[in-house]
Write an enzyme that holds these catalytic residues in place. Structure first.
Site, PDB file in Angstrom:
ATOM      1  N   LYS A  79      -7.521  -3.756   2.080  1.00  0.00           N
ATOM      2  CA  LYS A  79      -6.301  -3.157   2.610  1.00  0.00           C
ATOM      3  C   LYS A  79      -6.013  -3.744   3.985  1.00  0.00           C
ATOM      4  CE  LYS A  79      -8.808   0.992   4.165  1.00  0.00           C
ATOM      5  NZ  LYS A  79      -8.882   2.471   4.059  1.00  0.00           N
ATOM      6  N   PHE A  97      -1.717   0.564 -10.876  1.00  0.00           N
ATOM      7  CA  PHE A  97      -2.220  -0.701 -10.337  1.00  0.00           C
ATOM      8  C   PHE A  97      -3.565  -1.116 -10.916  1.00  0.00           C
ATOM      9  CE2 PHE A  97      -2.992   2.628  -7.012  1.00  0.00           C
ATOM     10  CZ  PHE A  97      -4.360   2.801  -7.229  1.00  0.00           C
ATOM     11  N   LYS A 109       0.866  -1.185   0.000  1.00  0.00           N
ATOM     12  CA  LYS A 109       0.000   0.000   0.000  1.00  0.00           C
ATOM     13  C   LYS A 109       0.901   1.232   0.000  1.00  0.00           C
ATOM     14  CE  LYS A 109      -3.850   2.183   2.439  1.00  0.00           C
ATOM     15  NZ  LYS A 109      -3.276   3.542   2.431  1.00  0.00           N
TER      16      LYS A 109
END
Length: 294
Positions: free
Chosen positions: A210, A134, A62
């Site tokens: 996440k 991404f 991340k």
């Protein structure tokens, strides 16, 4: 200091105005999300939790950068407002829609944010910026195919400032935890998991997860509360309000410089916390930064 309950009923609507600060001399990058630029469609992550098999997902770091959408001709913030990037930077980008992060490396968000706000495409600091892509918004293939397509696009561009975010697979939860600890120990924010078989869909999606050691949220500054002891004469904490009207004090994470010149009332700030109390307030909140990019 975290209060055990809301201070009182939510403050009047006067304190909930949107902060329309235009950033940079030309105003091309600003924090006024009502400026008429349509926000590009994007996928947004939910939180990972135990019980989800990570073997079904691609895993990436991340990145603590600035989310940037490339529409084939121009870079835009997630609000849709254009980013004033150098012509040489965007000339190498492919004529397809991309989603990614402008990034200068770990723990470099403030430098990057300042660079974008300056609206200075001739700033030599742009040579340190990479566009880490991404996603291919609107693509119909499953994510595994999109991963390979992104890699191919970056390879064809053959410039150091365009990269596909490295995506890897893990065998199980133990391997995921090892990867997570490695990234966090090195100064990274955490991990992103993207289901390998997922199609692209706009909005928040359980296909995109996440994993971080804390939660992020935003609140608006209502007032500056005076410090005591060593902080006498400085701001001790910020009185802030969440979008749902809950208020608490935010002091941890404030540097002495910020205590001398704190974000003014009306400013939107980002904070981190471990969990919510039964009253719905953040436990151990820590100031992170001013949310000065839309």
């Amino acid at each position: 200091m975290l209060l055990s309950r809301p201070l009182s009923r939510p403050l009047p609507l006067l304190f909930r105005f949107a902060l329309g600060l235009f950033l940079g001399a030309s105003g091309a990058v600003c924090a006024n999300t009502g400026s008429g630029f349509p926000a590009p469609p994007a996928m947004h992550a939910e939180r990972y939790h135990d019980g989800i098999d990570p073997a079904d997902y691609w895993v990436s770091e991340k990145l603590d950068g600035v989310r940037a959408h490339w529409d084939g001709s121009r870079l835009r913030l997630r609000s849709g407002q254009p980013i004033t990037a150098p012509a040489w930077f965007t000339a190498a980008l492919p004529a397809v829609t991309l989603d990614g992060e402008l990034w200068m490396g770990r723990r470099s968000f403030d430098r990057l944010s300042g660079l974008i706000r300056r609206n200075a495409p001739d700033d030599p600091a742009w040579r340190e910026v990479r566009y880490m892509v991404f996603e291919l918004p609107g693509a119909e293939d499953e994510f595994s195919t999109r991963v390979h397509q992104l890699r191919a696009l970056a390879e064809r561009a053959a410039v150091p400032w365009l990269e596909a975010v490295p995506q890897t697979r893990v065998a199980d939860l133990r391997a995921l935890r090892r990867r997570f600890e490695e990234v966090v120990r090195g100064g990274g924010e955490g991990l992103i998991l993207h289901r390998a078989s997922a199609r692209w869909t706009p909005g928040r999606s359980s296909a995109l997860l996440k994993l971080t050691p804390w939660h992020d949220a935003e609140a608006r500054v209502l007032a500056h509360l005076p410090g005591k002891g060593r902080l006498q004469g400085l701001t001790g904490s910020l009185l802030v309000e969440t979008p749902d009207g809950r208020r608490f004090r935010l002091g941890s994470g404030l540097s002495d410089a910020l205590r001398r010149a704190p974000p003014p009332p009306g400013t939107l700030v980002t904070y981190r916390y471990r969990e919510l109390t039964p009253a719905g307030l953040p436990r151990f909140p820590r100031y992170l930064r001013v949310r000065d990019l839309p």
